[in-house]
Design a protein around this motif. Structure first.
Motif, mmCIF file in Angstrom:
data_model
loop_
_atom_site.group_PDB
_atom_site.id
_atom_site.type_symbol
_atom_site.label_atom_id
_atom_site.label_comp_id
_atom_site.label_asym_id
_atom_site.label_seq_id
_atom_site.Cartn_x
_atom_site.Cartn_y
_atom_site.Cartn_z
ATOM 1 N N VAL A 28 0.882 -1.165 0.000
ATOM 2 C CA VAL A 28 0.000 0.000 0.000
ATOM 3 C C VAL A 28 0.919 1.214 0.000
ATOM 4 O O VAL A 28 1.861 1.289 0.795
ATOM 5 N N ALA A 34 0.461 5.168 0.300
ATOM 6 C CA ALA A 34 -0.568 6.182 0.551
ATOM 7 C C ALA A 34 0.100 7.524 0.799
ATOM 8 O O ALA A 34 1.000 7.630 1.641
ATOM 9 N N TYR A 74 -0.731 11.911 1.189
ATOM 10 C CA TYR A 74 -1.701 13.013 1.218
ATOM 11 C C TYR A 74 -0.876 14.294 1.150
ATOM 12 O O TYR A 74 -0.148 14.635 2.071
ATOM 13 N N ILE A 128 -5.266 9.025 5.496
ATOM 14 C CA ILE A 128 -4.696 7.936 4.687
ATOM 15 C C ILE A 128 -4.512 6.659 5.511
ATOM 16 O O ILE A 128 -4.567 5.567 4.961
ATOM 17 N N ALA A 153 -6.264 3.468 4.001
ATOM 18 C CA ALA A 153 -5.477 2.261 3.713
ATOM 19 C C ALA A 153 -6.106 1.043 4.395
ATOM 20 O O ALA A 153 -6.226 -0.037 3.797
ATOM 21 N N MET A 194 3.269 -1.184 4.036
ATOM 22 C CA MET A 194 2.575 0.061 3.718
ATOM 23 C C MET A 194 3.518 1.244 3.915
ATOM 24 O O MET A 194 4.246 1.297 4.907
ATOM 25 N N PHE A 248 3.541 5.604 3.969
ATOM 26 C CA PHE A 248 2.654 6.764 4.107
ATOM 27 C C PHE A 248 3.466 8.049 4.066
ATOM 28 O O PHE A 248 4.553 8.115 4.640
ATOM 29 N N ARG A 262 -3.749 10.209 -2.291
ATOM 30 C CA ARG A 262 -3.538 9.142 -3.277
ATOM 31 C C ARG A 262 -3.269 7.816 -2.589
ATOM 32 O O ARG A 262 -2.591 7.766 -1.567
ATOM 33 N N LEU A 263 -3.779 6.776 -3.209
ATOM 34 C CA LEU A 263 -3.594 5.447 -2.642
ATOM 35 C C LEU A 263 -3.302 4.488 -3.784
ATOM 36 O O LEU A 263 -4.023 4.497 -4.790
ATOM 37 N N GLU A 264 -2.237 3.711 -3.645
ATOM 38 C CA GLU A 264 -1.992 2.652 -4.623
ATOM 39 C C GLU A 264 -1.882 1.343 -3.862
ATOM 40 O O GLU A 264 -1.235 1.276 -2.816
#
Ligand code: SOE
Length: 397
Positions: free
Chosen positions: A166, A168, A170, A203, A207, A271, A273, A287-289
């Motif tokens: 993940v 993430a 912002y 986020i 997530a 993850m 961030f 945004r999040l992938e």
């Protein structure tokens, strides 16, 4: 579907706070009765603020029946059933806990509180209130953006397989100017944390919401680039939020300007961030992938009606990210709005939030995300702060 031919209500709403979030929530309360068949009707009974004249003017402009400067008095009113808390973070706990004890359903802005201790008190009060049929919810609005809700559905349906990554972020830039004043969001005692709490909390929630994985360990760094800022000009000394103006005196910034951290999800995802208010040119780039064994998803709030999806089960020649326009009536939350392709905006997610909150109230169940969920996010933020304060840094040798 429950039979809503005779929609009950109205429930009287008190909104505390009339700055940016108060205005967005007011818009949502004005709209929610008119979208689809509401689970319960509402009345915008009273807007609460600190300054009598400014609150009365805001009430008129934002469409509230009346105004008050005393939230405690408002809690005694029998015609107030819901309290919506849109104040700076340092008053969330006091208002929300008192409202729950007074038997009012409570919606509270994020992050839930300024400290874990406050959030614990709020979650305990919410659990106790739920036993009396009193509901509460923390306002992580991005969960109700259709494309992000769709992302969660695709992960839950197994379309991504095992989630491995993940990513993430912002990114905002509204305090890049060192002369931007020291508003409440830049002071620890009023906000709890800086970018970490204000946008990092979004986020973290997103997530976990999308992947269904709960964050375990975290490692983080925090940075404050501009250490002194002009104090705010203006009567209340806590400013009007994002558009405040500066005085000639300076004070210390006591929160982070930017946060970066890594985490492990309980389902095995790694993850990363990043939350910052110093990403010049990025206004609200949340945004999040997500990368899984069978595919990937990518979302960017600045194109909020779109979700990119790569299906790795297709032959290589047919792979690659394709754009899903999340505006079909069959997409989450979209059904009561416009024809396909006509798009929704920032404000719509707040209407969806109220729809879900009111439906849970009407159906006698607890809405999500709960105060317990807000507490869990608060614990993640606090763990990042502890890591940043104590963490070891290894110099490349
Ligand atoms: C300011 O950073 C802010 O208004 C946040 O407080 C909100 O939660 C976010 O949605 C937009 O930016």
């Amino acid at each position: 579907m429950p039979d809503r031919s005779e929609t009950p209500g109205p429930l009287g709403v008190a909104l505390v706070g009339h700055s940016f979030m108060g205005a967005v929530h007011s818009h949502a309360w004005r709209t929610v009765d008119h979208v689809g068949t509401p689970a319960v009707r509402t009345r915008r009974a009273v807007l609460v603020g600190r300054d009598a004249q400014r609150t009365a003017e805001a009430a008129q402009q934002l469409g509230w029946e009346g105004s008050s400067t005393d939230w405690r008095e408002v809690l005694e009113r029998d015609d107030v059933h819901v309290v919506d808390v849109c104040t700076p973070g340092d008053s969330h706990a006091e208002i929300a806990v008192a409202a729950l004890r007074a038997g009012k359903h409570v919606l509270c802005e994020k992050p839930l509180a300024t400290t874990v201790e406050e959030a614990e008190e709020m979650a305990a009060a919410a659990a106790e209130a739920a036993r009396r049929g009193v509901r509460s919810m923390v306002a992580f609005n991005y969960r109700r953006v259709p494309a992000l809700a769709l992302a969660r559905e695709l992960v839950a349906a197994g379309r991504l397989g095992d989630v491995r990554h993940v990513r993430a972020v912002y990114l905002q830039d509204w305090i890049v100017d060192p002369e931007f004043p020291l508003t409440w969001r830049l002071r620890k005692e009023t906000a709890g944390a800086g970018a970490l709490g204000d946008i990092g909390s979004h986020i973290v929630d997103a997530a976990q919401f999308v992947t269904g994985q709960v964050i375990q360990g975290v490692t983080g760094v925090l940075e404050t680039f501009v250490k002194q800022r002009p104090l705010e000009a203006g009567p209340a000394g806590r400013g009007t939020g994002l558009g405040a103006s500066a005085s000639t005196e300076y004070g210390e910034v006591t929160v982070d300007d930017a946060a970066a951290f890594i985490a492990r999800g309980d389902g095995g995802a790694l993850m990363t961030f990043e939350a910052t208010r110093f990403a010049t040119g990025r206004k609200n780039a949340m945004r999040l992938e997500v990368n899984g064994s069978k595919g990937s998803l990518a979302f960017d709030f600045e194109s909020m009606n779109e979700l990119s999806f790569h299906d790795a089960t297709l032959p290589d020649a047919e792979g690659g990210f394709r754009r899903i326009l999340a505006t079909e009536p069959t997409h989450p939350h979209v059904g009561n709005w416009w024809p396909p392709g006509h798009g929704l905006g920032y404000d719509h997610a707040f209407v969806h939030e109220l729809q879900d909150f009111l439906t849970a109230v009407a159906e006698g169940r607890d809405p999500a995300p709960s105060f317990a969920d807000g507490l869990q996010v608060q614990r993640v933020l606090a763990a990042v702060e502890r890591s940043a304060a104590n963490g070891s840094t290894h110099t490349p040798v």
